[in-house]
Write an enzyme that holds these catalytic residues in place. Structure first.
Site, PDB file in Angstrom:
ATOM      1  N   GLN A 178      -8.880  -1.438  -1.564  1.00 58.66           N
ATOM      2  CA  GLN A 178      -8.707  -2.895  -1.622  1.00 58.66           C
ATOM      3  C   GLN A 178      -8.785  -3.567  -0.250  1.00 58.66           C
ATOM      4  O   GLN A 178      -8.810  -4.798  -0.177  1.00 58.66           O
ATOM      5  CB  GLN A 178      -7.369  -3.249  -2.290  1.00 58.66           C
ATOM      6  CG  GLN A 178      -7.333  -2.942  -3.784  1.00 58.66           C
ATOM      7  CD  GLN A 178      -8.300  -3.800  -4.611  1.00 58.66           C
ATOM      8  OE1 GLN A 178      -8.849  -4.804  -4.129  1.00 58.66           O
ATOM      9  NE2 GLN A 178      -8.530  -3.410  -5.845  1.00 58.66           N
ATOM     10  N   CYS A 324      -1.322  -4.228 -22.796  1.00 57.30           N
ATOM     11  CA  CYS A 324      -0.913  -3.936 -24.164  1.00 57.30           C
ATOM     12  C   CYS A 324      -1.851  -2.888 -24.753  1.00 57.30           C
ATOM     13  O   CYS A 324      -3.045  -3.110 -24.853  1.00 57.30           O
ATOM     14  CB  CYS A 324      -0.963  -5.199 -24.995  1.00 57.30           C
ATOM     15  SG  CYS A 324      -0.605  -4.946 -26.729  1.00 57.30           S
TER      16      CYS A 324
END
Lengths: 385, 132
Positions: A178, A324
């Protein structure tokens, strides 16, 4: 703002047009295998070696210290398993907020008899270098700490951690996926022995990355076959990808500094605008020691996926902190490790900015996000614990 | 994630959202896996649902399924609602991805609970508020 607003640059970036142009000949007339001795092979080899030079110039290291891989995940695997394999046994120090490529590799090594210490992080997501020092054992073979976290953007004190590692003669691996091309990386100054870095986070193509291996670092290879990459990584090189990666790194050398200043200002304007317009919102990650374009927020009493869906319907792409799967929402393990309370952590949203984002994009998000949060909150029972 | 147009429409323009004063039945259901919570309020006239309201905390599909659930319940007899299934709710949003079926589960559960609450209030001793 041109129709859609992409604010998910820590996930991936659009390939720079100059990178595409540099790659195209290597799909066409320069298609050879770089290991072949004929002119087709030599042309492909030349492309790979120019790219290696572009990258090693950018990192200020020598050409035999960089190995090309298929992605950040492979680079992390090669670094950690490579060092572990050379030693056979021992102790590894890492943090609980590393990328899964590091965490799951360490977990696999634990099943093979290696010991792993997961250091705590503070509320801003920082590892304390004193904790690193205290965790070192006589059999510690590797310290692996990321440079910046992809979710919250906190930049670790890798220079201080590197000094501790160097003082004790322990190899230091840094997952720089990153940060490479976004903030300066001083490999010698930081005391880094191994650095993972990737192409598609810096406007290069997917499927190509690199691992810097400081000369003298004892490693074994993880994938076996031909003699490629000085026998450190078998497999025919992804020539067009590597060529694009080299070009992307060269462009970052020119654009990185100005871009970091611009993105920091845009990101701060986004945060100032949201915090002025929306109640019960908090910023995650270090207030200043943070990736230029990264903004991670928690909206209390809102589930992050509903915000992501609502913004997507308005043409704005952000990512949810909680994921989820099969009806099981796990709050982000990074936020949990940072001690963010659950009722906040469930509503975490990450916006990560990049080179094509403009002031108009920020204006648009500030126009559509506050009413969206208000609307979703208005649907919710008042108190949810 | 691919959602049906019906689901997206309910998410964008939820029907019958908000709380209800003096409801005849209230039901709640949570989904432990993700903390989703749906609460339904019923107004009942002559054994049939005259008005429904919902309040929901959850992901987009759960909010959409709550809205669709209010339309499913309106006009139905309360005893019908006792057997409302998650399949009924999923069908009302033109289907749900396998990993979002909990949205229908939490909504169907909350509506059934509201129906049970109405019936238990009605059979409760005098002094309780009744709408028959």
């Amino acid at each position: 703002m041109n129709g859609r607003v992409y604010l998910d640059h820590n996930a991936s970036t659009q390939v720079h047009p100059e990178v595409v142009a540099a790659m195209l000949p290597y799909f066409g007339e320069r298609f050879g295998n770089p290991s072949s001795v004929h002119s087709f092979g030599r042309e492909a080899r030349e492309g790979v070696e120019i790219a290696r030079e572009q990258i090693t110039n950018f990192l200020r290291v020598s050409k035999d210290e960089v190995v090309f891989t298929s992605g950040g995940t492979e680079s992390d695997n090669l670094a950690i398993k490579g060092v572990a394999g050379a030693r056979g046994a021992g102790h590894i120090i890492t943090s609980p907020i590393e990328h899964h490529a590091v965490l799951r590799t360490c977990q696999v090594l634990e099943t093979q008899g290696f010991a792993v210490t997961y250091l705590p992080v503070d509320g801003d997501g920082l590892v304390n270098p004193d904790d690193v020092r205290r965790a070192i054992r006589p059999d510690t073979i590797l310290i692996t700490i990321m440079h910046a976290n992809s979710e919250v953007g906190t930049i670790q004190p890798v220079d201080t951690i590197g000094a501790v590692a160097r003082e004790r003669g322990i190899p230091f691996h840094v997952d720089g996926v990153q940060t490479f091309g976004k903030v300066p990386i001083d490999l010698d100054g930081f005391g880094i022995d191994l650095l993972s870095f990737s192409s598609h986070k810096i406007y290069g193509p997917k499927g190509v990355a690199g691992l810097y291996i400081r000369k003298g670092t004892k490693m074994v290879s993880v994938q076996h076959g031909g003699e490629h990459e000085r026998r450190r990584r078998a497999g025919t090189e992804n020539v067009p990808g590597i060529v694009g990666f080299g070009k992307a790194a060269e462009l970052r050398a020119r654009e990185m500094e100005a871009e970091a200043t611009r993105l920091t200002a845009l990101r701060n304007r986004l945060w100032d605008g949201i915090s002025a317009r929306v109640a019960d919102v908090r910023l995650n990650g270090h207030p200043t020691r943070r990736l230029p374009g990264t903004l991670n927020l928690c909206f209390r009493h809102v589930e992050s996926e509903s915000i992501v869906l609502g913004l997507d319907l308005k043409g704005v792409a952000v990512s949810a902190g909680s994921a989820c799967t099969s009806g099981n929402v796990e709050p982000s393990y990074v936020l949990v490790a940072m001690g963010v309370p659950l009722d906040w952590a469930m509503g975490s949203v990450r916006a990560t900015l990049g080179r094509l984002n403009t002031d108009a994009d920020i204006d648009y998000v500030l126009e559509v996000l506050p009413p969206l949060v208000e609307r979703i909150r208005s649907l919710s029972p008042a108190a949810v614990s | 994630m691919n959602y049906s147009e019906t689901l997206i429409d309910h998410f964008r323009n939820p029907r019958n959202a908000g709380m209800m004063r003096d409801p005849d039945g209230i039901g709640e259901e949570t989904f432990d896996g993700c903390g989703d919570l749906a609460r339904f309020y019923l107004k009942v006239v002559d054994g049939r649902v005259a008005d429904v309201r919902f309040q929901t905390y959850g992901c987009g599909p759960t909010i959409a399924a709550s809205s669709a659930g209010t339309e499913l319940a309106t006009g139905r007899s309360v005893s019908d609602l006792l057997t409302l299934s998650e399949r009924d709710v999923a069908a009302a949003v033109d289907g749900l991805p396998a990993e979002r079926l909990h949205a229908a589960q939490v909504v169907a559960g909350a509506i059934r609970a509201a129906a049970r609450d109405f019936l238990s209030r009605r059979s409760a001793p005098s002094g309780m508020k009744q709408h028959v």
